[in-house]
Scaffold this motif. Structure first.
Motif, short mmCIF file in Angstrom:
data_model
loop_
_atom_site.label_atom_id
_atom_site.label_comp_id
_atom_site.label_asym_id
_atom_site.label_seq_id
_atom_site.Cartn_x
_atom_site.Cartn_y
_atom_site.Cartn_z
N VAL A 34 41.09 35.73 49.08
CA VAL A 34 40.11 36.70 49.67
C VAL A 34 38.81 36.23 49.52
O VAL A 34 38.52 35.68 48.57
CB VAL A 34 40.47 38.19 48.84
CG1 VAL A 34 41.94 38.89 49.24
CG2 VAL A 34 40.20 38.05 47.33
N ASP A 35 38.02 36.75 50.38
CA ASP A 35 36.53 36.35 50.20
C ASP A 35 35.83 37.11 49.11
O ASP A 35 36.03 38.49 49.09
CB ASP A 35 35.96 36.86 51.47
CG ASP A 35 34.44 36.52 51.66
OD1 ASP A 35 33.82 35.99 50.55
OD2 ASP A 35 33.72 37.09 52.46
N SER B 222 33.72 40.20 49.76
CA SER B 222 34.13 41.31 50.35
C SER B 222 35.49 41.86 49.55
O SER B 222 36.02 43.03 49.78
CB SER B 222 34.92 40.84 51.86
OG SER B 222 33.90 40.64 52.42
N ALA B 223 35.59 41.13 48.51
CA ALA B 223 36.70 41.62 47.49
C ALA B 223 36.46 43.00 46.80
O ALA B 223 35.38 43.10 46.15
CB ALA B 223 37.20 40.57 46.65
N THR B 224 37.38 44.05 46.93
CA THR B 224 37.11 45.42 46.12
C THR B 224 38.39 45.82 45.62
O THR B 224 39.59 45.24 46.09
CB THR B 224 36.56 46.39 46.94
OG1 THR B 224 37.43 46.50 48.30
CG2 THR B 224 35.25 45.98 47.69
N MET C 6 41.04 47.17 48.44
CA MET C 6 41.22 46.48 49.43
C MET C 6 42.36 46.58 50.32
O MET C 6 43.54 47.28 49.65
CB MET C 6 41.32 44.76 49.17
CG MET C 6 39.79 44.27 48.94
SD MET C 6 40.01 42.42 48.83
CE MET C 6 40.45 42.07 50.58
N PRO D 189 44.55 39.79 54.08
CA PRO D 189 43.73 40.75 53.58
C PRO D 189 42.62 41.38 54.79
O PRO D 189 42.50 40.68 55.83
CB PRO D 189 42.51 40.18 52.59
CG PRO D 189 42.44 38.54 52.97
CD PRO D 189 44.06 38.41 53.67
N TYR E 275 39.39 43.06 55.91
CA TYR E 275 37.97 43.38 55.47
C TYR E 275 37.22 44.60 56.26
O TYR E 275 37.72 44.82 57.39
CB TYR E 275 37.08 42.19 55.35
CG TYR E 275 37.68 41.01 54.86
CD1 TYR E 275 37.66 41.19 53.01
CD2 TYR E 275 38.46 40.03 55.10
CE1 TYR E 275 38.23 40.17 52.52
CE2 TYR E 275 38.86 38.90 54.45
CZ TYR E 275 38.69 39.18 53.27
OH TYR E 275 39.03 37.91 52.40
N GLY E 276 36.34 45.10 55.83
CA GLY E 276 35.65 46.30 56.40
C GLY E 276 36.40 47.66 56.46
O GLY E 276 35.96 48.36 57.16
N THR E 277 37.31 47.73 55.48
CA THR E 277 38.01 49.17 55.38
C THR E 277 37.40 49.81 54.11
O THR E 277 37.14 49.43 53.35
CB THR E 277 39.32 48.93 55.19
OG1 THR E 277 39.47 48.10 54.23
CG2 THR E 277 40.04 48.28 56.53
#
Length: 107
Positions: free
Chosen positions: A60-61, A64-66, A69, A85, A87-89
């Motif tokens: 994962v980037d 952007s990793a949370t 995710m 993954p 992203y942006g959710t």
């Protein structure tokens, strides 16, 4: 993705891999694939809600990793668990894409 971190994604499945559900692994990020893969066996042992556990380390980037995710997953025709993954959710829902299901196995 040059500088990646790795998330451990774990599934709990039925005996035939016909019913699978994502299992909460408390979203831990690892600095490299080797460290993540070392945690797969331990995470699989903690899956006590299903007879089979299947896991994968997903690159994962790091920007952007949370912890919440989302991932898109499916089993390829060859039986491999494919996880990407998303992203942006903003919520922790895991998307289940079973379009490429495993064929029925003959015993």
């Amino acid at each position: 993705m040059e500088n990646a971190v790795f998330a451990l994604f774990m599934m709990g499945c039925g005996h035939q891999l016909d019913v699978c559900r994502p299992v909460d692994t408390h979203a831990e990020l690892f600095e490299d694939r080797t460290t993540c893969e070392a945690g797969l066996e331990s995470a699989a042992r903690n899956v006590d809600t299903h007879p089979i556990a299947v896991g994968k380390c997903v690159a994962v980037d790091p920007a952007s990793a949370t912890a919440d995710m989302r991932f898109k997953w499916f089993f390829a025709a060859n039986g491999e668990l494919v996880v990407d993954p998303l992203y942006g959710t903003s919520n922790g829902t895991v998307i289940a894409d079973r379009a490429d299901r495993l064929p029925e196995r003959q015993g």
